[in-house]
Design an enzyme around this catalytic site. Structure first.
Site, short mmCIF file in Angstrom:
data_model
loop_
_atom_site.label_atom_id
_atom_site.label_comp_id
_atom_site.label_asym_id
_atom_site.label_seq_id
_atom_site.Cartn_x
_atom_site.Cartn_y
_atom_site.Cartn_z
N ALA A 61 -126.62 19.14 23.62
CA ALA A 61 -125.34 18.50 23.93
C ALA A 61 -125.56 17.20 24.69
O ALA A 61 -126.65 16.92 25.18
CB ALA A 61 -124.48 19.45 24.76
N GLY A 106 -127.66 22.96 21.75
CA GLY A 106 -126.80 22.86 20.59
C GLY A 106 -127.56 22.59 19.31
O GLY A 106 -127.13 22.98 18.22
N GLU A 109 -128.69 25.91 18.18
CA GLU A 109 -127.52 26.63 17.71
C GLU A 109 -127.07 26.14 16.33
O GLU A 109 -126.61 26.94 15.50
CB GLU A 109 -126.38 26.50 18.73
CG GLU A 109 -126.66 27.30 20.00
CD GLU A 109 -125.65 27.00 21.10
OE1 GLU A 109 -124.97 27.93 21.55
OE2 GLU A 109 -125.55 25.82 21.51
N GLU A 129 -129.99 26.13 28.24
CA GLU A 129 -128.76 25.98 29.02
C GLU A 129 -128.85 26.62 30.40
O GLU A 129 -128.22 26.16 31.35
CB GLU A 129 -127.58 26.59 28.24
CG GLU A 129 -127.16 25.81 27.01
CD GLU A 129 -127.91 26.21 25.75
OE1 GLU A 129 -127.51 25.77 24.67
OE2 GLU A 129 -128.92 26.97 25.86
#
Length: 255
Positions: A61, A106, A109, A129
């Site tokens: 992110a 991300g 993911e 994270e």
């Protein structure tokens, strides 16, 4: 635009384009959702490659953007964040992630949303994270544990550590490791081969597996049964069986 959809020979490539690290800011997330839905609708897209470039898949992110958000702002945004990745996971066509360099947070993911993952020898994957005082928020706690099992997923999520391509292969986080320069070519070849297959049967196979994993075995069998019977109404089924009887296995043409 930070994400592009390029279509060639039945393969749609969703290419991230936000140098230098393909950080997944809000605009990129929204664009990813838009193009995933376009790939879903388009008949000329029969399989999909997700690619970030030769040096990096996606490093996660946009932390500076997230740092400026408070609790109320993230409550408003969290669902849209997940929806953008879910749009990729729900593309009803074969999807392969071509992973080079970093696929973190991300980025990891996003790779998890694919049906198959081909990684370069230079790839590094992880869910860091926890090092920010957070947990994965774009499906990582759910898709990673379903893919590699809860204990292995918790190890990666609890520690935030990065894994190289060889360990990712051992864990089942990626499905094939190739030289970094061959990742995109091999991913496109995987997608192109499936793009020649029976589109409705491939959709049925994908939805049966994915939906079945979310429910009990009896419901999963019902999903499979309904799709299996329904395929008998398709032209591809007629073509495939006719070719088998007349020419032998593996020679049917579905385009």
């Amino acid at each position: 635009m930070t994400v592009h959809l390029e279509v060639s020979e039945g393969v749609g490539t969703l290419r991230l384009d936000r140098p230098p690290m393909n950080a997944l800011d809000i605009a990129t997330q929204d664009r990813l959702k838009e193009l995933a839905e376009e790939a879903t609708r388009r008949d000329d897209v029969r399989a999909v490659v997700i690619h970030g470039g030769e040096k990096v898949f996606a490093a996660g992110a946009d932390i500076k953007e997230m740092q400026a958000m408070d609790h109320a702002a993230m409550v408003q945004r969290a669902r849209a964040l997940q929806d953008s990745f879910t749009a990729v996971a729900r593309i009803p066509k074969p999807v392969v992630a071509a992973v080079t360099g970093y696929a973190l947070g991300g980025g990891c993911e996003l790779a998890l949303c694919a049906d198959y993952r081909i990684a370069g020898e230079n790839a590094k994957l992880g869910q860091p994270e926890i090092l920010l005082g957070l947990i994965p928020g774009a499906g990582g706690t759910q898709r990673l544990s379903r893919l590699i099992g809860p204990s292995r997923a918790k190890d990666l999520i609890f520690t935030g550590r990065q894994v190289r391509a060889d360990e990712a292969l051992t864990l089942g986080l990626v499905d094939r490791v190739v030289p970094a320069g061959e990742v995109c070519t091999q991913a496109h070849a995987w997608a192109a081969k499936l793009a020649q297959g029976p589109a409705i049967a491939l959709r049925a196979a994908k939805e049966s597996v994915d939906a079945g994993l979310e429910t009990d075995i009896e419901t999963g069998l019902a999903i499979e049964r309904n799709w299996f019977a329904g395929l008998f109404a398709t032209e591809d089924r007629e073509r495939g069986m006719r070719s088998f009887v007349e020419e032998g296995p593996g020679k049917a043409k579905f385009l």
